[in-house]
Design an enzyme around this catalytic site. Structure first.
Site, PDB file in Angstrom:
ATOM      1  N   GLU A 137       0.759  -1.158  -0.184  1.00  0.00           N
ATOM      2  CA  GLU A 137      -0.116  -0.516   0.372  1.00  0.00           C
ATOM      3  C   GLU A 137       0.540   1.036   0.287  1.00  0.00           C
ATOM      4  O   GLU A 137       0.482   2.350   0.578  1.00  0.00           O
ATOM      5  CB  GLU A 137      -0.833  -0.361   1.101  1.00  0.00           C
ATOM      6  N   ASN A 178       1.935  -5.190  -2.825  1.00  0.00           N
ATOM      7  CA  ASN A 178       0.489  -5.539  -2.996  1.00  0.00           C
ATOM      8  C   ASN A 178      -0.299  -4.075  -2.815  1.00  0.00           C
ATOM      9  O   ASN A 178       0.146  -3.225  -2.088  1.00  0.00           O
ATOM     10  CB  ASN A 178       0.655  -6.528  -1.543  1.00  0.00           C
ATOM     11  N   HIS A 214     -10.354  -6.251  -1.931  1.00  0.00           N
ATOM     12  CA  HIS A 214     -11.211  -6.426  -0.774  1.00  0.00           C
ATOM     13  C   HIS A 214     -12.366  -5.533  -1.702  1.00  0.00           C
ATOM     14  O   HIS A 214     -12.744  -4.169  -1.581  1.00  0.00           O
ATOM     15  CB  HIS A 214     -10.998  -5.109   0.295  1.00  0.00           C
ATOM     16  N   GLU A 244      -5.714 -10.979  -0.993  1.00  0.00           N
ATOM     17  CA  GLU A 244      -7.023 -11.184   0.009  1.00  0.00           C
ATOM     18  C   GLU A 244      -7.958 -10.724  -0.410  1.00  0.00           C
ATOM     19  O   GLU A 244      -8.881  -9.703  -0.128  1.00  0.00           O
ATOM     20  CB  GLU A 244      -6.335  -9.420   0.680  1.00  0.00           C
ATOM     21  N   ASP A 246     -11.954 -10.564  -0.302  1.00  0.00           N
ATOM     22  CA  ASP A 246     -13.270 -10.577   0.219  1.00  0.00           C
ATOM     23  C   ASP A 246     -14.401 -10.156  -0.664  1.00  0.00           C
ATOM     24  O   ASP A 246     -13.965  -9.144  -0.850  1.00  0.00           O
ATOM     25  CB  ASP A 246     -13.508 -10.801   1.254  1.00  0.00           C
TER      26      ASP A 246
HETATM   27  C1  XIL Z   1      -5.978  -5.832   8.822  1.00  0.00           C
HETATM   28  C2  XIL Z   1      -5.861  -7.819   9.283  1.00  0.00           C
HETATM   29  O1  XIL Z   1      -7.473  -8.785   9.143  1.00  0.00           O
HETATM   30  C3  XIL Z   1      -6.610  -7.042  10.713  1.00  0.00           C
HETATM   31  O2  XIL Z   1      -7.351  -8.121  11.559  1.00  0.00           O
HETATM   32  C4  XIL Z   1      -6.091  -6.219  11.288  1.00  0.00           C
HETATM   33  O3  XIL Z   1      -6.362  -5.582  12.276  1.00  0.00           O
HETATM   34  C5  XIL Z   1      -6.244  -4.486  10.141  1.00  0.00           C
HETATM   35  O4  XIL Z   1      -5.792  -5.068   9.107  1.00  0.00           O
HETATM   36  N1  XIL Z   1      -4.563  -4.566   3.308  1.00  0.00           N
HETATM   37  C6  XIL Z   1      -3.556  -5.543   4.120  1.00  0.00           C
HETATM   38  C7  XIL Z   1      -4.477  -6.533   5.272  1.00  0.00           C
HETATM   39  O5  XIL Z   1      -3.021  -5.546   4.020  1.00  0.00           O
HETATM   40  O6  XIL Z   1      -3.146  -6.661   5.640  1.00  0.00           O
HETATM   41  C8  XIL Z   1      -5.488  -5.888   6.447  1.00  0.00           C
HETATM   42  O7  XIL Z   1      -5.323  -7.014   7.245  1.00  0.00           O
HETATM   43  C9  XIL Z   1      -5.741  -5.905   5.052  1.00  0.00           C
HETATM   44  C10 XIL Z   1      -6.069  -4.978   4.546  1.00  0.00           C
END
Ligand code: XIL
Length: 325
Positions: A137, A178, A214, A244, A246
């Site tokens: 990020e 990422n 996401h 990641e 969802d």
């Molecule tokens: C999130 C976790 O899922 C949570 O449990 C934590 O509190 C915060 O981080 N992008 C990412 C991940 O790269 O590391 C994040 O994970 C979600 C967004």
């Protein structure tokens, strides 16, 4: 499509890892591995694991000379004992940083800490963690470098440095950049593309891009745009993974939101699975009972399994998409 029979008692047919030609991973909290239904589901369905939090700086390296490897070690041992690959997450990120890192006011002290952090962490898991999110990020939605302690103290060169450090600590590890909301086409995706192209042109050891994915089902990127983005990244010689995934449904105004969710999962994955360079998908959690989404975006049901471990329509949509890989 594989002809591997499902283990007895799964109740819903061939597992994801058996139908897919690409890797199928999931993010895990190590303390949940002690819970039998959770561990059994992981072993049956997935071919890879990522630590949801256990390898982040604040958790694994909470004090300047204090390391807490226990939970991450446990995850790695669990995975390798079951022939699953581990994807490491994440080495350099502006979030979940311990306070002592903020206290490093001089560029030299921060650069030294970064070197020790990456060297120690990647070195410990050398040969066991197959791939890493090296930088997470680093770009904003306006397409510029994100303000962070790393950018402020070290300048944008910290990104190249981090890849070099990780490569030095494990020359065989696959190294990823990422990011989120860079899945389809647009300003941020263009900026991520420009960043990784520059790293490739400069001959740095970057091997891939992770698209977090996401998604909000009410505002998901067009599958064709995702396909075009994957294709242009792969044309740089990079691997692309969904890192990641969802899919939120809270804002979806549909008669059957779970069916809408299935469609987003399935159509997005179908746009990627046969692209050259696409190496796999990883989901950001196992069941709707344990998802970061509830705290970040409000109560939702974003994952493949419901709170009692039953597969949702999304699971079957994902399996259909993976079966065509
Ligand atoms: C999130 C976790 O899922 C949570 O449990 C934590 O509190 C915060 O981080 N992008 C990412 C991940 O790269 O590391 C994040 O994970 C979600 C967004």
């Amino acid at each position: 499509m594989s002809d591997v029979a499902p283990p007895e008692g799964t109740g819903h047919g061939v597992p994801l890892r058996s139908v897919a030609a690409v890797a199928v991973g999931v993010a895990v909290e190590p303390h949940l591995l002690a819970f039998r239904p959770y561990a059994d589901l992981l072993e049956r369905e997935f071919s890879g694991l990522t630590a949801e939090n256990a390898m982040k700086w604040s958790q694994i390296h909470p004090g300047e000379s204090e390391w807490r490897f226990g939970p991450a070690d446990h995850l790695v041992e669990f995975a390798l004992g079951r022939s699953m690959r581990v994807h490491g997450h994440t080495l350099v990120w502006h979030q979940q940083l311990p306070r002592w890192v903020d206290g490093l006011k001089s560029p030299a002290s921060l650069a030294a800490a970064l070197g020790r952090h990456i060297g120690t962490l990647v070195g410990r898991y050398r040969g066991r963690v197959a791939s890493w999110d090296v930088v997470n990020e680093a770009v904003t939605d306006r397409g510029v470098f994100r303000d962070s302690i790393f950018l402020r103290r070290l300048g944008p060169g910290y990104i190249a440095d981090a890849f070099g450090l990780a490569h030095g600590a494990d020359p065989a590890a696959r190294l990823y950049y990422n990011d989120f909301e860079a899945e389809g086409l647009g300003r941020k995706a263009d900026a991520v593309y420009a960043l990784v192209r520059r790293l490739v042109d400069d001959g740095l050891p970057i091997h891939g891009v992770g698209l977090q994915m996401h998604l909000d089902a009410a505002a998901a990127p067009a599958p064709d745009d995702v396909a075009a983005n994957v294709a242009r990244l792969a044309a740089l010689g990079l691997e692309v993974r969904i890192s990641e995934m969802d899919v939120r449904i809270r804002r979806l105004r549909a008669r059957d939101p779970l069916e809408g969710q299935r469609a987003v999962y399935q159509e997005t994955l179908a746009a990627c699975v046969n692209a050259p360079g696409f190496t796999g998908v990883s989901f950001w959690g196992v069941t709707d009972a344990h998802s970061w989404i509830h705290r970040r975006f409000g109560r939702d049901a974003p994952l493949l399994f419901d709170a009692v471990y039953a597969p949702k329509p999304a699971y079957f949509g994902v399996r259909d998409a993976l079966a065509s890989s």
